[in-house]
Design an enzyme around this catalytic site. Sequence first.
Site, short mmCIF file in Angstrom:
data_model
loop_
_atom_site.label_atom_id
_atom_site.label_comp_id
_atom_site.label_asym_id
_atom_site.label_seq_id
_atom_site.Cartn_x
_atom_site.Cartn_y
_atom_site.Cartn_z
N GLU A 278 40.59 50.33 52.44
CA GLU A 278 39.20 50.83 52.24
C GLU A 278 38.36 50.21 52.97
OE1 GLU A 278 37.02 48.20 49.39
OE2 GLU A 278 39.07 47.20 48.40
N LYS B 66 39.86 39.91 39.14
CA LYS B 66 39.21 39.33 39.59
C LYS B 66 38.55 38.28 37.88
CE LYS B 66 37.62 39.03 43.66
NZ LYS B 66 38.13 40.38 43.11
N1 PSU Z 1 36.84 43.23 44.67
C1 PSU Z 1 37.12 42.04 45.90
N2 PSU Z 1 36.96 42.73 47.03
C2 PSU Z 1 36.29 43.38 47.09
C3 PSU Z 1 35.69 44.85 45.63
C4 PSU Z 1 36.00 44.51 44.52
O1 PSU Z 1 38.06 41.25 45.50
O2 PSU Z 1 35.94 44.01 48.09
C5 PSU Z 1 35.18 45.82 46.59
C6 PSU Z 1 36.43 46.79 46.64
O3 PSU Z 1 35.04 47.37 47.60
C7 PSU Z 1 35.52 47.65 45.85
C8 PSU Z 1 34.27 47.69 45.05
O4 PSU Z 1 35.89 49.49 45.18
O5 PSU Z 1 34.23 46.11 45.04
C9 PSU Z 1 34.55 47.78 44.16
O6 PSU Z 1 32.93 47.52 43.14
P1 PSU Z 1 31.96 48.29 42.00
O7 PSU Z 1 32.10 47.30 40.96
O8 PSU Z 1 30.65 47.94 42.39
O9 PSU Z 1 32.02 49.80 42.34
#
Ligand code: PSU
Length: 303
Positions: free
Chosen positions: A27, A162
């Site tokens: 990603e 997390k």
């Molecule tokens: N968790 C991490 N690093 C990240 C993300 C999540 O430790 O970079 C990023 C990923 O791209 C994940 C996104 O898909 O955040 C989720 O964001 P949201 O909760 O806004 O959907």
Amino acid sequence: MNHSQYLQLSPEVEEAIRNGKPIVALESTIISHGMPYPQNVETALTCQRICRENGAVPATCAILGGKLCAGLTDEQIDYLGREGRNVVKASRRDLPLLCAKGMNGATTVAATMIIAAMAGIRVFATGGIGGVHRGAETTMDISADLEELAETPVCVVCAGAKSILDLGLTMEYLETKGVPVIGFGTDELPAFYTKKSGFSVPWRCDAPEELAAVIRAERALGYPGGMLVVNPIPDAYSMDPDVINKAIDEAIAEANRLGIKGKETTPFLLAKIKDLTDGSSLDSNIQLVYNNVRLAAQTAAAL
Ligand code: PSU
Ligand code: MN
């Protein structure tokens, strides 16, 4: 369905797909929003190298000039890393707009899964997925990543979730949506920076070949969705739970004070946690991503 108007494969990824070679999707929100420059670019390039060393072609995904790209050049990765949070963080809802407007976007887990599935890539490595946020019972902040896992046939390898998220509710959501969750070498959901969360996972596999067999079975059964592999951070890099949990609680309190909401939440918390731990959370984050890329590449190779 004809996606070809918007899907753009790099020559290397195109060749790999044509010849049935192992491929791993990666990603790009993790590059632009998940880590600071220049560690983000170094990490993304190292992920690609680790992928190759383990027998798979890397397909880093992003939206560039309105095209859904699988396979980026080093220059394109550098661009996403330097732009950082200036690039649109693109999840499922954003893709039609970015395509129509010819814009750039860094893809979340959900958006990367969409591109991977269109290209026929079945394994994807990242750090952490989005999930059900703490307090979601009032904010309804639930990442589109979870719905995507239920709908899109890609196996996502992550290091668990997390505790900026509500891990219990995240597991319940995945259960409701029928997403297979598999601990790699563990019966417990890893908590990203640490190996333990106190929540159990329904299934366990101990070898990439076992994961490949589950992917094949899921496809043979005609399931529409994907699966989630949770791979614990290696001992050498796992953090002291007290230190990291204190940093997470402080970061969440700060986000609430500042009224940070929606798609800004995760990037804000990651940056804050890094500052509160003097950068050691970033070192752990980078190492767990490498560990996931290795497993994903071995799984793709076994497929
Ligand atoms: N968790 C991490 N690093 C990240 C993300 C999540 O430790 O970079 C990023 C990923 O791209 C994940 C996104 O898909 O955040 C989720 O964001 P949201 O909760 O806004 O959907
Ligand atoms: Mn959200």
